[in-house]
Design a protein around this motif. Structure first.
Motif, PDB file in Angstrom:
ATOM      1  N   GLY A 186       0.798  -1.297  -0.080  1.00  8.64           N
ATOM      2  CA  GLY A 186       0.035   0.112   0.165  1.00  8.64           C
ATOM      3  C   GLY A 186       0.951   1.045   0.113  1.00  8.64           C
ATOM      4  N   GLY A 187       0.342   2.480   0.512  1.00  9.79           N
ATOM      5  CA  GLY A 187       1.304   3.549   0.874  1.00  9.79           C
ATOM      6  C   GLY A 187       0.636   4.759   1.413  1.00  9.79           C
ATOM      7  N   PHE A 188       1.248   5.662   1.590  1.00  5.12           N
ATOM      8  CA  PHE A 188       1.031   6.869   2.270  1.00  5.12           C
ATOM      9  C   PHE A 188       1.002   7.972   1.386  1.00  5.12           C
ATOM     10  CE2 PHE A 188       2.536   4.643   6.241  1.00  5.12           C
ATOM     11  CZ  PHE A 188       1.136   4.522   7.045  1.00  5.12           C
ATOM     12  N   GLU A 189      -0.133   8.916   1.437  1.00  4.32           N
ATOM     13  CA  GLU A 189      -0.048  10.120   0.902  1.00  4.32           C
ATOM     14  C   GLU A 189      -0.259  11.231   1.822  1.00  4.32           C
ATOM     15  OE1 GLU A 189      -2.461  10.918  -2.886  1.00  4.32           O
ATOM     16  OE2 GLU A 189      -3.799  11.430  -1.303  1.00  4.32           O
ATOM     17  N   LEU A 247       4.769   1.227   0.906  1.00  5.34           N
ATOM     18  CA  LEU A 247       5.158   0.390   1.991  1.00  5.34           C
ATOM     19  C   LEU A 247       4.348  -0.924   2.132  1.00  5.34           C
ATOM     20  CD1 LEU A 247       5.804   3.424   4.582  1.00  5.34           C
ATOM     21  CD2 LEU A 247       7.685   1.979   3.265  1.00  5.34           C
ATOM     22  N   PRO A 248       5.002  -2.021   2.862  1.00  4.95           N
ATOM     23  CA  PRO A 248       4.314  -3.160   3.059  1.00  4.95           C
ATOM     24  C   PRO A 248       2.948  -2.595   4.171  1.00  4.95           C
ATOM     25  CG  PRO A 248       6.314  -3.639   3.236  1.00  4.95           C
ATOM     26  CD  PRO A 248       6.010  -2.181   3.183  1.00  4.95           C
ATOM     27  N   GLN A 249       1.888  -3.468   3.966  1.00  3.10           N
ATOM     28  CA  GLN A 249       0.774  -3.082   4.884  1.00  3.10           C
ATOM     29  C   GLN A 249       0.935  -3.458   6.384  1.00  3.10           C
ATOM     30  OE1 GLN A 249      -3.155  -4.754   3.309  1.00  3.10           O
ATOM     31  NE2 GLN A 249      -1.791  -5.551   1.491  1.00  3.10           N
ATOM     32  N   GLY A 282      -3.626  -0.461   5.432  1.00  2.00           N
ATOM     33  CA  GLY A 282      -4.468  -1.867   5.455  1.00  2.00           C
ATOM     34  C   GLY A 282      -5.155  -2.353   4.241  1.00  2.00           C
ATOM     35  N   ASN A 283      -4.660  -1.843   3.011  1.00  2.00           N
ATOM     36  CA  ASN A 283      -5.056  -2.152   1.554  1.00  2.00           C
ATOM     37  C   ASN A 283      -3.880  -2.065   0.595  1.00  2.00           C
ATOM     38  OD1 ASN A 283      -6.203   0.544   2.395  1.00  2.00           O
ATOM     39  ND2 ASN A 283      -5.708   0.351   0.052  1.00  2.00           N
ATOM     40  N   PRO A 284      -3.889  -2.920  -0.185  1.00  2.00           N
ATOM     41  CA  PRO A 284      -2.968  -2.616  -1.400  1.00  2.00           C
ATOM     42  C   PRO A 284      -3.491  -1.477  -2.160  1.00  2.00           C
ATOM     43  CG  PRO A 284      -4.208  -4.471  -2.009  1.00  2.00           C
ATOM     44  CD  PRO A 284      -4.864  -4.090  -0.369  1.00  2.00           C
ATOM     45  N   LEU A 285      -2.357  -0.956  -2.592  1.00  3.93           N
ATOM     46  CA  LEU A 285      -2.743   0.042  -4.074  1.00  3.93           C
ATOM     47  C   LEU A 285      -3.383  -0.565  -5.115  1.00  3.93           C
ATOM     48  CD1 LEU A 285       0.384   2.332  -3.851  1.00  3.93           C
ATOM     49  CD2 LEU A 285      -1.994   2.807  -2.810  1.00  3.93           C
ATOM     50  N   THR A 286      -4.338   0.058  -5.793  1.00  5.02           N
ATOM     51  CA  THR A 286      -4.806  -0.501  -7.017  1.00  5.02           C
ATOM     52  C   THR A 286      -4.439   0.192  -8.240  1.00  5.02           C
ATOM     53  OG1 THR A 286      -7.049  -0.953  -5.774  1.00  5.02           O
ATOM     54  CG2 THR A 286      -7.209  -0.879  -8.246  1.00  5.02           C
ATOM     55  N   TRP A 287      -3.842  -0.485  -9.385  1.00  2.00           N
ATOM     56  CA  TRP A 287      -3.267   0.227 -10.282  1.00  2.00           C
ATOM     57  C   TRP A 287      -4.026   0.047 -11.754  1.00  2.00           C
ATOM     58  CZ3 TRP A 287       1.321   3.008  -9.494  1.00  2.00           C
ATOM     59  CH2 TRP A 287       1.741   2.649  -8.473  1.00  2.00           C
ATOM     60  N   TRP A 295      -4.483   5.315  -1.777  1.00  2.00           N
ATOM     61  CA  TRP A 295      -3.461   5.720  -0.615  1.00  2.00           C
ATOM     62  C   TRP A 295      -3.914   5.679   0.769  1.00  2.00           C
ATOM     63  CZ3 TRP A 295       1.501   5.598  -2.406  1.00  2.00           C
ATOM     64  CH2 TRP A 295       1.741   5.667  -3.640  1.00  2.00           C
ATOM     65  N   THR A 296      -3.297   5.734   1.736  1.00  2.00           N
ATOM     66  CA  THR A 296      -3.673   5.898   3.077  1.00  2.00           C
ATOM     67  C   THR A 296      -3.294   7.367   3.527  1.00  2.00           C
ATOM     68  OG1 THR A 296      -3.345   3.532   3.688  1.00  2.00           O
ATOM     69  CG2 THR A 296      -3.383   5.211   5.495  1.00  2.00           C
TER      70      THR A 296
END
Length: 444
Positions: A186-189, A247-249, A282-287, A295-296
């Motif tokens: 997933g990832g932070f924004e 980053l990993p969840q 808590g979730n993966p990114l969707t591409w 993004w979290t």
């Protein structure tokens, strides 16, 4: 001169797979060969810039990235990119490189702000399966580095690092969390009202509560300092876009840091928010066609304040050394288990010799401003020109490396810049007081 530059690295995940990777013997010399692309640009402490090859490999450097000199004043660094290059160590079995590997310098140099590395990806690439790998010379390992941005228009992936070296895009075997969608990163924004005024950067302080605990075997240790930073506009200045880091969840503490361009008379300042932001991915990114959603969002916690200073996880910046029309820089890494005293020599006409006992040539054209010994950490020796080539003595010059003492078979890199040309050599001397001549040139 002795310096103490501790080996630290920003933005890295050490995979168990990589820790057990296959090895190969480093060649004594590995200069850029025919057909290789190179780019060279000198950038100082108060300016920024972009260095790019025709293939699209590049770096973005914002103002304040280059550390000041010993007097605390603005200094300059010559950035170089060479691609394609051979890896300094075989990548582990099952790892597939995507595109060409790049060698970006200077290496063994810690910057004041992360440098954004840009790597082009081939057409048809599934972004959700791509990683950035980097060779850690101190550990003699390949590492994963968090991705900070994907540009589907330019087809480039970027990451933010405090030290340069060898970089490539790669896919890694099933079981690393990138192939199965539900286990992907997933990832932070982070976005805020002053994005067009300040550059900003996210830096990992700690990680806990892995969503998939068995992933810790793949990421045995997330070293504090993993970073993702904002970019620049083509004309300079912050690009005004949200900051990302993949980053990993898991649950993270994240430092938020900001800076803005200084002036030709004042170095840029850096501020870090006094309380780390807390967030759980808590979730993966969707591409979708190279663009990510999911993004979290990160927000600054209440009760804190902006304080001048960098995150401790960034380590101590390197004191900038000299550069000129000629520059030869020797680098290696001393550890508590293995340390060596290597010496850099420039020999020239009229019995000229620049080295640790004669740091300036008799005519004042060349100078050695780094003499490193056995101290643990990044080791650097540097010789550069003080005068233009028209004032150099005529004749033949030789750049040599000598092992004065210490451990045998210490791997080193030698980068030689002369005008618009750059050559990088790798070597390892095998006996005490051994010599290697890597580069010669003649001034007519």
């Amino acid at each position: 001169m002795r310096t103490n530059m501790w080996l630290k690295f920003t933005g890295i995940f050490l995979l168990a797979l990589f820790l057990s990777g296959n090895t190969c013997k480093k060649s004594e010399e590995n200069p850029a060969g025919p057909g290789n692309q190179t780019a060279i640009q000198t950038i100082n402490s108060t300016s920024g810039g972009t260095v790019t090859t025709q293939s699209g490999h590049g770096i973005e450097v914002i103002p304040g990235t280059v550390p000041p000199n010993q007097s605390g004043q603005s200094a300059s660094v010559s950035f170089t990119i060479e691609t394609p290059v051979d890896p300094p160590k075989a990548v582990p079995a099952g790892v597939t490189l995507k595109g060409n590997m790049a060698r970006i310098g200077p290496d063994a140099f810690r910057f004041s702000w992360p440098v954004k590395v840009l790597l082009p990806y081939p057409d048809g690439t599934d972004i959700s399966t791509i990683n950035v790998i980097h060779y850690n010379a101190g550990l003699d390992k390949w590492e994963l580095i968090p991705i900070s941005n994907v540009d589907p228009t330019a087809k480039k992936i970027s990451c933010d690092v405090l030290e340069l070296g060898y970089f490539s895009l790669a896919t890694i075997p099933r079981g690393t969390g990138k192939v199965l969608d539900q286990y992907s990163d997933g990832g932070f924004e982070y976005s805020w009202s002053e994005m067009t005024t300040y550059y900003s950067c996210l830096t990992v302080k700690s990680v806990a509560n892995w969503k998939y605990p068995y992933q810790q075997a793949w990421y045995p240790n997330i070293l504090a300092g993993a970073s993702g930073g904002s970019g620049s506009t083509p004309t300079g200045g912050p690009d005004g876009k949200p900051v990302h880091i993949m980053l990993p969840q898991a649950t993270y503490e994240i430092w938020v840091t900001k800076t803005k361009p200084g002036t030709i008379f004042e170095l840029p300042k850096v501020w870090t928010y006094s309380i780390p932001a807390l967030g759980t991915i808590g979730n993966p990114l969707t591409w979708n066609f190279g663009t990510a959603t999911g993004w979290t969002q990160l927000t600054l916690p209440g009760g804190g304040e902006w304080r001048e200073g960098r995150p401790n996880e960034w380590g101590t910046p390197t004191t900038t050394y000299g550069t000129g029309d000629f520059q030869a820089t020797l680098t290696w890494v001393n550890t508590s288990q293995k340390s060596t005293d290597l010496d850099l020599y420039l020999e020239g006409p009229n019995s000229m010799k620049v080295y640790f006992s004669a740091k300036t040539s008799p005519d004042g054209a060349f100078q050695l401003d780094r003499d490193f010994r056995y101290t643990t950490g990044n080791a650097v020796e540097n010789i550069y020109s003080l005068k233009p080539p028209t004032e150099w003595p005529r004749g033949e010059y030789r750049v040599k490396v000598n092992q004065w003492g210490g451990s045998d078979n210490m791997s080193y890199n030698l980068r030689v810049i002369r005008g618009a040309s750059v050559q990088t050599y790798g070597g390892a001397l095998t006996s005490g007081n051994a010599w290697a001549t890597h580069y010669t040139f003649t001034i007519q």
